[in-house]
Design a protein around this motif. Structure first.
Motif, PDB file in Angstrom:
ATOM      1  N   VAL A  93      -5.485   6.645  -5.041  1.00  0.00           N
ATOM      2  CA  VAL A  93      -4.224   5.938  -4.838  1.00  0.00           C
ATOM      3  C   VAL A  93      -3.525   5.688  -6.167  1.00  0.00           C
ATOM      4  N   LYS A  94      -2.206   5.852  -6.174  1.00  0.00           N
ATOM      5  CA  LYS A  94      -1.422   5.519  -7.364  1.00  0.00           C
ATOM      6  C   LYS A  94      -1.531   4.031  -7.684  1.00  0.00           C
ATOM      7  N   ARG A  95      -1.530   3.741  -8.950  1.00  0.00           N
ATOM      8  CA  ARG A  95      -1.631   2.350  -9.393  1.00  0.00           C
ATOM      9  C   ARG A  95      -0.503   1.482  -8.804  1.00  0.00           C
ATOM     10  N   GLU A  96       0.699   2.057  -8.702  1.00  0.00           N
ATOM     11  CA  GLU A  96       1.841   1.284  -8.182  1.00  0.00           C
ATOM     12  C   GLU A  96       1.596   0.810  -6.747  1.00  0.00           C
ATOM     13  N   VAL A  97       0.921   1.628  -5.967  1.00  0.00           N
ATOM     14  CA  VAL A  97       0.599   1.240  -4.591  1.00  0.00           C
ATOM     15  C   VAL A  97      -0.341   0.042  -4.589  1.00  0.00           C
ATOM     16  N   ILE A  98      -1.365   0.114  -5.428  1.00  0.00           N
ATOM     17  CA  ILE A  98      -2.319  -0.999  -5.505  1.00  0.00           C
ATOM     18  C   ILE A  98      -1.605  -2.280  -5.917  1.00  0.00           C
ATOM     19  N   GLU A  99      -0.726  -2.181  -6.893  1.00  0.00           N
ATOM     20  CA  GLU A  99       0.003  -3.370  -7.350  1.00  0.00           C
ATOM     21  C   GLU A  99       0.822  -3.984  -6.223  1.00  0.00           C
ATOM     22  N   GLN A 100       1.413  -3.130  -5.379  1.00  0.00           N
ATOM     23  CA  GLN A 100       2.218  -3.620  -4.257  1.00  0.00           C
ATOM     24  C   GLN A 100       1.365  -4.091  -3.085  1.00  0.00           C
ATOM     25  N   SER A 101       0.079  -3.731  -3.093  1.00  0.00           N
ATOM     26  CA  SER A 101      -0.823  -4.124  -2.000  1.00  0.00           C
ATOM     27  C   SER A 101      -1.453  -5.490  -2.227  1.00  0.00           C
ATOM     28  N   LEU A 102      -1.408  -5.959  -3.470  1.00  0.00           N
ATOM     29  CA  LEU A 102      -2.050  -7.228  -3.814  1.00  0.00           C
ATOM     30  C   LEU A 102      -1.114  -8.410  -3.604  1.00  0.00           C
ATOM     31  N   PRO A 103      -1.646  -9.554  -3.212  1.00  0.00           N
ATOM     32  CA  PRO A 103      -3.050  -9.812  -2.873  1.00  0.00           C
ATOM     33  C   PRO A 103      -3.424  -9.183  -1.534  1.00  0.00           C
ATOM     34  N   LEU A 104      -4.661  -8.730  -1.420  1.00  0.00           N
ATOM     35  CA  LEU A 104      -5.111  -8.108  -0.176  1.00  0.00           C
ATOM     36  C   LEU A 104      -5.242  -9.161   0.909  1.00  0.00           C
ATOM     37  N   PRO A 105      -4.637  -8.943   2.064  1.00  0.00           N
ATOM     38  CA  PRO A 105      -4.828  -9.888   3.170  1.00  0.00           C
ATOM     39  C   PRO A 105      -6.249  -9.777   3.716  1.00  0.00           C
ATOM     40  N   VAL A 106      -6.773 -10.857   4.235  1.00  0.00           N
ATOM     41  CA  VAL A 106      -8.157 -10.850   4.725  1.00  0.00           C
ATOM     42  C   VAL A 106      -8.246 -10.607   6.223  1.00  0.00           C
ATOM     43  N   ILE A 107      -7.118 -10.513   6.924  1.00  0.00           N
ATOM     44  CA  ILE A 107      -7.168 -10.321   8.378  1.00  0.00           C
ATOM     45  C   ILE A 107      -7.215  -8.856   8.766  1.00  0.00           C
ATOM     46  N   THR A 162      -8.667  -4.783   7.158  1.00  0.00           N
ATOM     47  CA  THR A 162      -9.499  -4.174   6.125  1.00  0.00           C
ATOM     48  C   THR A 162      -8.632  -3.748   4.942  1.00  0.00           C
ATOM     49  N   HIS A 163      -9.238  -3.714   3.777  1.00  0.00           N
ATOM     50  CA  HIS A 163      -8.495  -3.374   2.560  1.00  0.00           C
ATOM     51  C   HIS A 163      -7.924  -1.966   2.619  1.00  0.00           C
ATOM     52  N   ASP A 164      -8.668  -1.009   3.213  1.00  0.00           N
ATOM     53  CA  ASP A 164      -8.165   0.368   3.254  1.00  0.00           C
ATOM     54  C   ASP A 164      -7.021   0.530   4.250  1.00  0.00           C
ATOM     55  N   TYR A 165      -7.055  -0.240   5.341  1.00  0.00           N
ATOM     56  CA  TYR A 165      -5.938  -0.218   6.292  1.00  0.00           C
ATOM     57  C   TYR A 165      -4.647  -0.685   5.600  1.00  0.00           C
ATOM     58  N   TRP A 166      -4.745  -1.790   4.861  1.00  0.00           N
ATOM     59  CA  TRP A 166      -3.552  -2.349   4.216  1.00  0.00           C
ATOM     60  C   TRP A 166      -3.044  -1.437   3.106  1.00  0.00           C
ATOM     61  N   ILE A 167      -3.951  -0.917   2.287  1.00  0.00           N
ATOM     62  CA  ILE A 167      -3.544  -0.025   1.206  1.00  0.00           C
ATOM     63  C   ILE A 167      -2.934   1.255   1.771  1.00  0.00           C
ATOM     64  N   GLY A 168      -3.499   1.758   2.878  1.00  0.00           N
ATOM     65  CA  GLY A 168      -2.922   2.932   3.525  1.00  0.00           C
ATOM     66  C   GLY A 168      -1.507   2.674   4.014  1.00  0.00           C
ATOM     67  N   PHE A 169      -1.304   1.531   4.652  1.00  0.00           N
ATOM     68  CA  PHE A 169       0.034   1.172   5.126  1.00  0.00           C
ATOM     69  C   PHE A 169       1.023   1.080   3.973  1.00  0.00           C
ATOM     70  N   VAL A 170       0.644   0.377   2.913  1.00  0.00           N
ATOM     71  CA  VAL A 170       1.546   0.227   1.765  1.00  0.00           C
ATOM     72  C   VAL A 170       1.846   1.592   1.150  1.00  0.00           C
ATOM     73  N   SER A 171       0.873   2.490   1.138  1.00  0.00           N
ATOM     74  CA  SER A 171       1.101   3.834   0.595  1.00  0.00           C
ATOM     75  C   SER A 171       2.221   4.553   1.317  1.00  0.00           C
ATOM     76  N   THR A 172       2.300   4.399   2.629  1.00  0.00           N
ATOM     77  CA  THR A 172       3.335   5.094   3.406  1.00  0.00           C
ATOM     78  C   THR A 172       4.726   4.556   3.105  1.00  0.00           C
ATOM     79  N   LEU A 173       4.817   3.375   2.493  1.00  0.00           N
ATOM     80  CA  LEU A 173       6.121   2.850   2.085  1.00  0.00           C
ATOM     81  C   LEU A 173       6.647   3.585   0.852  1.00  0.00           C
ATOM     82  N   PHE A 174       5.760   4.283   0.139  1.00  0.00           N
ATOM     83  CA  PHE A 174       6.123   5.051  -1.050  1.00  0.00           C
ATOM     84  C   PHE A 174       6.378   6.513  -0.721  1.00  0.00           C
ATOM     85  N   SER A 175       5.473   7.113   0.051  1.00  0.00           N
ATOM     86  CA  SER A 175       5.554   8.548   0.343  1.00  0.00           C
ATOM     87  C   SER A 175       4.568   8.861   1.465  1.00  0.00           C
TER      88      SER A 175
END
Length: 316
Positions: free
Chosen positions: A169-183, A185-198
């Motif tokens: 994952v690009k660093r920019e995606v991780i930065e936009q994914s934080l803080p990780l919600p606890v409700i 999974t972390h990979d579900y949320w990071i995957g969703f945020v990734s689709t907002l980029f490309s």
């Protein structure tokens, strides 16, 4: 040799975050597979979640042998999502890969994903399931789940199948994914945020041996069912979590994606209760965007239709 050294220095830094907790049984195999990656420019950030077995001793030995390994120890148990978040905050790489403590990476994993990433915000690979003793189960994740190039945030309305252990994952995606919600999974949320980029790119090549055993925090069994250690909750509590998830997705969706944000807003509103109006709205949206919403499901068209019909009576 001097030319090769200069080329290596020009390669983008990849950070690998390894989250550990009482992982002494399988940890050495995973660490060996990471330090033997063919990609030369790596930092390995290991965050331990207050283990009380031999995990720390193993980590300290590896850190003493490999200068690109940094080990951080939590004073109290944070839980796997917040432990991953701690690791992500410590990364310096242009790209970030997530690692569990019990899998095995093939040597070319990072090299291949870096080669295939192109301009995508995220790229992920296929995996093969192995048992506790490392024996192949003869099953790939593509046999159980619909892994593909996810092309829109609507692919994540109710589910996504890009597993964290397979992601780069690009660093920019991780930065936009934080803080990780606890409700979620972390990979579900990071995957969703990734689709907002490309769009997310899928590489249909097995690059991870995904170990299944009784201690998995998240795993799949031979039937493809998620095996998570979750406390039983009431139906209403479950629905509240689902409503909160949809609200988060709507709020995260940027104004630069007006049509998609409108869909998430309508879903967010329709999830509030089971009035006749909201039930119809929810079901119609699921039907209208069923290709996108059910893309992650390994189902035939009839079952996708039935799934959409059920949204008249429930939220997911």
């Amino acid at each position: 040799m001097i030319v090769q050294a200069k080329e290596s220095l020009q390669l983008q830094l990849v950070s690998i975050v390894v989250a550990t907790y009482n992982g002494e049984r399988f940890l050495r195999e995973q660490l060996d597979s990471i330090v033997n990656q063919t990609y030369p420019n790596l930092e390995i950030v290991i965050v331990d979640d207050a283990s009380n077995d031999g995990t720390i001793a193993i980590l300290e030995r590896y850190a003493a042998s490999y200068p690109n390994i940094c080990v951080y120890k939590a004073e109290k148990n944070l839980g796997y999502i917040k432990n991953f978040q701690k690791g992500l905050l410590l990364c310096k790489g242009d790209y970030i890969a997530l690692s569990d403590q019990d899998d095995i990476w093939l040597p070319e994993k990072i090299s291949i994903l870096m080669k295939e990433k192109g301009e995508h915000a995220m790229v992920y690979c296929n995996s093969e399931l192995i048992g506790a003793d490392g024996e192949s189960l003869g099953i790939k994740l593509t046999d159980l789940k619909n892994l593909l190039d996810f092309w829109t945030p609507l692919n994540y309305v109710v589910g996504g199948t890009a597993s964290g252990h397979a992601m780069l994952v690009k660093r920019e995606v991780i930065e936009q994914s934080l803080p990780l919600p606890v409700i979620v999974t972390h990979d579900y949320w990071i995957g969703f945020v990734s689709t907002l980029f490309s769009p997310i790119k899928f590489v249909d090549e097995v690059l991870v041996l995904y170990r299944q055993h009784g201690g998995n925090v998240i795993g799949v069994n031979s039937g493809g069912t998620k095996a998570t250690r979750k406390k039983k909750i009431t139906k209403e509590s479950r629905n509240e979590i689902i409503r909160e998830r949809m609200k988060m997705m709507y709020e995260k969706c940027p104004d630069s994606l007006p049509e998609i944000k409108k869909v998430f807003y309508s879903l967010h509103k329709s999830y509030q209760n089971f009035s006749l109006r909201h039930n119809f709205t929810r079901m119609i949206i699921f039907f209208r965007y069923r290709k996108e919403i059910t893309a992650y499901k390994k189902r035939k068209e009839l079952r996708r239709w039935l799934f959409c019909m059920k949204m008249f009576f429930k939220i997911e």
